[in-house]
Design a protein around this motif. Structure first.
Motif, short mmCIF file in Angstrom:
data_model
loop_
_atom_site.label_atom_id
_atom_site.label_comp_id
_atom_site.label_asym_id
_atom_site.label_seq_id
_atom_site.Cartn_x
_atom_site.Cartn_y
_atom_site.Cartn_z
N MET A 1 -0.83 4.04 2.97
CA MET A 1 -1.84 3.17 2.43
C MET A 1 -3.03 3.57 3.53
SD MET A 1 -0.82 0.13 1.09
CE MET A 1 -2.40 -1.42 1.33
N PRO A 2 -4.23 2.62 2.38
CA PRO A 2 -5.41 2.64 3.43
C PRO A 2 -5.27 1.44 4.77
CG PRO A 2 -5.13 1.56 0.98
CD PRO A 2 -3.83 1.82 1.25
N ARG A 3 -6.11 2.24 5.30
CA ARG A 3 -6.11 1.19 6.17
C ARG A 3 -6.86 -0.22 6.31
NH1 ARG A 3 -8.90 5.86 10.29
NH2 ARG A 3 -10.34 5.19 8.97
N LYS A 4 -7.07 -0.67 7.24
CA LYS A 4 -8.19 -1.74 7.42
C LYS A 4 -9.52 -1.66 7.29
CE LYS A 4 -8.65 -5.54 10.63
NZ LYS A 4 -9.05 -6.37 12.21
N SER A 470 -0.37 15.32 0.28
CA SER A 470 0.61 14.37 0.09
C SER A 470 -0.37 12.92 0.00
CB SER A 470 0.84 14.74 1.90
OG SER A 470 0.17 14.35 2.30
N MET A 471 0.63 12.14 0.05
CA MET A 471 0.36 10.81 -0.53
C MET A 471 1.08 9.76 0.56
SD MET A 471 -0.76 10.37 -4.02
CE MET A 471 0.61 10.34 -4.48
N GLU A 472 0.27 8.92 1.25
CA GLU A 472 1.09 8.22 1.95
C GLU A 472 1.12 5.90 1.22
OE1 GLU A 472 0.04 7.30 5.89
OE2 GLU A 472 0.72 9.50 6.10
N ARG A 473 1.91 5.62 0.99
CA ARG A 473 1.58 4.04 0.38
C ARG A 473 2.69 2.86 1.36
NH1 ARG A 473 3.85 4.64 -4.96
NH2 ARG A 473 5.49 4.77 -3.82
N ASP A 474 2.03 2.15 2.38
CA ASP A 474 2.44 0.87 2.76
C ASP A 474 3.20 1.84 4.08
OD1 ASP A 474 1.48 -0.85 1.30
OD2 ASP A 474 4.32 -0.65 0.58
#
Length: 624
Positions: A1-4, A470-474
Motif C-alpha cells: 500500500m502506498p505511503r503517506k 512483489s507487491m503490497e496492498r494495505d
C-alpha cells in the motif's frame, strides 16, 4: 500500500458555468501585495543545504523542491525555448542557478481514437491502516498534458534486449490494439470489498484529522491502548484535544505546529466498501501536498467548521481553503461529495446555523459544478462522537436531523467506472529505496489496467524496463492489483535513481508521453491579476509539478458552448475560459485528456494560490 503522500478539471458542461449571481458579484480572490512574492530569497545555511522560504525546512542541495511542503526551489526560471511572441530574456529570480542541459525536439503528434483513464496517487500504510507520508522525490523530467479534444496520441512500443536496458525503439500503437488477459478482469469469487478512495479536505483547523482519527478508533483500526498513548502524549504537550489527530499526524513537525502538513493515508472497512482515507492538509502553504494526495480520490468529504467565524474564514475569497479545496476536488473529476458540518457542539447543535451553512456553501458548490443530488449534508461532532457511525444520541441534534450518519453516507456513494481492459497506467506518488536489499519500490494508485508479480513494466520517463518482484496492498502482500487499487510495487532490475515520484509505470508496449510544451484549455478562477503572455506559473499534473510559462494565448471560449469567442486576446480575466500554450522548465509524463483523464487534468498556481484549472488538449512537444 502506498505511503503517506505529498497531488485536474473534469470539464463537464456545467462546471465552467458560474451561474450564481451571488458568486458572480462578490467573493473574488484578492492578492495582497505582500503575498505576491515572486522570488523568495533562499538562504544557504551550510554547504549542501538550502532553506525553504515557506516552512524554513533545511533540504539537501540535490532536492529541487522542499521535502516538507513541496515548494519549488526555483519557481521562476529562464526558458531556453525560442519564441518570437514573448519577451526574449526572462530573468532567473532564484538565488541558485541550475543550468538546463536538456535539448528539446519537436515531434508531430498524430491524433487517433481517444481513450480515457482515471486519476492517480498513492501512499503507503503503516500499522493498523495508518500511514506516514514522506516527502516526494521530484523527477527532473515529469509531465503534463492538454485538455478535452476528440483526439488521442499514438502510443509507442518498446523493444528491449534486457529489462535493465533503456528503451531505444518506439513503434506507433493504438490502445485499441491492446487485448487484456483474463486475469486482469476482477473475479467476483474473490469476495473482496470494492475499494473506495475517499479524500478528506477542508479549511485548516476544521477538524479533518480529528474526524479521521475518531472514525478509525470507532471502527477498530486504532486500539484503545494506542489511543491512550496518544492522549497521554498530547496532554504532556498541552494539546489534549489533538489526541485523535495525532493518530494520523505522526511527525514531530506536524504535532508541534498542530496542523497536517502531508497527506495521511489510512483504511477501514464499511458494510459496502474497503475505504482508503486520504487526510489532506488544510493550510494554504501545503496545497501542493493536498493536490498530490487528493488526485486519486473517487469521492470526497469536505469538512467545515460550524463555529461562528471559522466557517466564514474558510469560505473567504482571501485564503479560504474551503473554497479552494472544493474547486480543486471538482477539477480532479470528483462529482460526489459529503459535506460534514463539524463542531456542531460548539454552536449547541443549532439547526439554524446548519441551515445557514448549507444555503451559503451549497450556492458556492453549485457554481463549482456539483449537482444538488450528488451532495450529502451531515452535521457531526467528532469530539463528542455524534452522528459518525450511529444515530446521534444528543437530543439537540436527533430532534431535527433525521438523515444518515457519516458511515452510512459513505456507503451511499457510487464507485466510478474502473478501466481494467486498458493498458497499465500507475502514476508514481512516492519512492521507497532499500539500500540493504538493493531494491526500489514505487507507490501509487492504478488508474487503468492491472499488474501482477513477475510482470514487466516500463518506468517513465527514464524508459527502463523493470520486473515486478512483489507487491503490497494495505500493508499485506498481494499477487494481483487492478485499476483503483493503491499498491506498493517492489521493482527489480532497475537502479533507484531511474525511478522518480511524478513518473509513471506503464505497459512496455504502450508508453505514456513525456512532454515540455502543452496546449491547455483552462478555467481561470477568482483572481484579480489577469494571466498574460509570459506569466510564470506552477503546473501540477497527477504527482508531478513543473515551473511553466505562458507563451501564447490562443483564444477565449464561450463557457456554455465551448466555441471560440475571441482569438489571440491580450489577457485572460477571472472566470474566463481560454486555450493557452505553456512551456515547462522540465518535462512531465502526460497524456491528452481525451486519452487519459488521470494524466490529462492540470491545475495552475501562482504566489501560493490556485489561479486556474484545466485539461490537456494537445501535446505540442515531446522528448525522446
Amino acid at each position: 500500500m502506498p505511503r503517506k503522500v505529498n497531488y485536474g478539471i473534469d470539464y463537464d458542461d456545467d462546471y465552467d458555468v458560474y451561474e450564481d449571481d451571488d458568486y458572480h458579484n462578490g467573493d473574488e480572490y484578492e492578492y495582497k501585495n505582500e503575498e505576491r512574492v515572486i522570488a523568495p530569497k533562499q538562504e544557504v545555511i551550510k554547504a549542501g543545504v538550502w532553506r525553504c522560504p515557506i516552512c524554513t525546512y533545511d533540504n539537501e542541495d540535490s532536492m529541487s523542491e522542499c521535502d516538507i511542503c513541496g515548494v519549488l526551489r526555483n519557481p521562476l526560471v529562464k526558458f531556453s525555448g525560442n519564441s518570437n511572441r514573448t519577451a526574449a530574456n526572462f530573468k532567473r529570480l532564484s538565488s541558485l542557478d541550475m543550468p538546463s542541459s536538456e535539448r528539446e525536439k519537436n515531434i508531430l503528434i498524430e491524433s487517433e481514437l481517444g481513450a480515457e483513464g482515471p486519476n492517480s496517487s498513492s501512499a503507503s500504510l503503516g500499522r493498523d491502516g495508518r500511514s506516514v507520508v514522506k516527502g516526494r522525490e521530484t523527477a527532473s523530467d515529469s509531465g503534463s498534458k492538454p485538455e478535452i479534444l476528440n483526439s488521442s496520441m499514438s502510443s509507442v512500443s518498446l523493444s528491449s534486449k534486457s529489462r535493465t536496458e533503456n528503451a531505444n525503439e518506439d513503434k506507433d500503437k493504438s490502445n485499441l490494439q491492446y487485448k487484456p488477459e483474463s486475469w486482469m478482469m476482477p473475479d467476483q469469487a474473490e469476495g473482496r470489498l470494492s475499494q473506495l478512495n475517499l479524500a478528506i479536505v477542508g479549511h485548516v483547523d476544521s477538524g479533518k484529522s480529528t474526524l479521521s482519527g475518531r472514525l478509525l478508533h470507532l471502527l477498530g483500526r486504532i486500539s484503545q491502548k494506542e489511543m491512550h498513548k496518544y492522549e497521554k502524549e498530547a496532554k504532556q504537550q498541552g494539546k489534549g484535544s489533538f489526541a485523535y489527530a495525532w493518530a494520523l499526524d505522526e511527525s514531530a513537525e506536524e504535532r508541534e505546529r498542530g496542523i497536517t502538513m502531508t497527506v495521511a493515508v489510512a483504511f477501514f472497512n464499511s458494510k459496502k466498501y474497503h475505504v482508503v482515507l486520504l487526510d489532506s492538509p488544510g493550510h494554504r502553504d501545503f496545497v501542493p501536498n493536498m493536490i498530490s494526495g487528493a488526485t486519486q480520490a473517487d469521492a470526497a468529504i469536505l469538512v467545515v467548521d460550524a463555529s461562528v467565524g471559522s466557517f466564514e474564514a474558510g469560505l473567504d475569497a482571501i485564503g479560504g481553503q474551503t473554497r479552494e479545496h472544493a474547486q480543486l476536488i471538482r477539477s480532479f473529476g470528483v462529482d460526489q461529495i459529503i459535506v460534514v458540518v463539524n463542531k456542531m457542539d460548539v454552536v449547541e447543535y443549532s439547526q439554524e446555523r446548519f441551515d445557514m451553512i448549507k444555503q451559503k456553501l451549497g450556492t458556492f458548490l453549485r457554481s463549482c459544478g456539483f449537482k444538488d443530488s450528488s451532495v450529502l449534508w451531515i452535521p457531526v461532532s467528532a469530539m463528542e462522537n455524534q452522528n459518525l457511525v450511529a444515530t446521534p444520541s444528543d437530543t439537540r441534534l436527533f430532534t431535527w436531523f433525521h438523515g444518515p450518519c457519516l458511515l452510512d453516507a459513505i456507503d451511499s456513494l457510487q464507485l466510478p467506472a474502473r478501466d481494467y481492459s486498458k493498458p497499465l497506467l500507475m502514476p508514481i506518488c512516492d519512492i521507497i529505496k532499500s539500500q540493504s536489499q538493493g531494491q526500489v519500490s514505487a507507490c501509487g494508485k492504478l488508474e487503468t489496467g492491472a499488474i501482477r508479480t513477475g510482470s514487466k513494466v516500463l518506468v517513465m520517463p527514464s524508459r527502463v524496463v523493470a520486473t515486478v518482484r512483489s507487491m503490497e496492498r494495505d500493508s499485506q502482500v498481494c499477487s494481483i492489483a487492478r485499476a483503483g487499487d493503491n499498491v506498493t510495487v517492489n521493482l527489480q532490475g532497475i537502479e533507484g535513481n531511474r525511478v522518480t515520484a511524478g513518473g509513471v509505470l506503464c505497459h512496455p508496449d504502450f508508453l505514456v508521453h513525456v512532454a515540455n510544451q502543452l496546449e491547455l484549455k483552462i478555467l481561470v478562477l477568482d483572481v484579480t491579476v489577469p494571466i498574460l503572455i509570459g506569466s510564470q506559473l506552477e503546473l501540477h499534473v497527477h504527482h508531478a509539478k513543473e515551473a511553466a510559462r505562458v507563451v501564447k494565448i490562443l483564444s477565449l471560449l464561450d463557457p456554455k458552448t465551448g466555441k471560440v469567442t475571441k482569438k489571440s486576446p491580450r489577457c485572460i480575466l477571472a472566470k474566463q475560459n481560454a486555450v493557452v500554450e505553456v512551456v515547462l522548465q522540465g518535462s512531465v509524463c502526460v497524456e491528452e485528456y481525451a486519452k487519459s483523464r488521470a494524466l490529462g487534468r492540470v491545475s495552475l498556481r501562482s504566489s501560493g494560490r490556485t489561479v486556474a484549472v484545466g485539461l490537456v488538449s494537445q501535446i505540442m512537444k515531446t522528448q525522446d
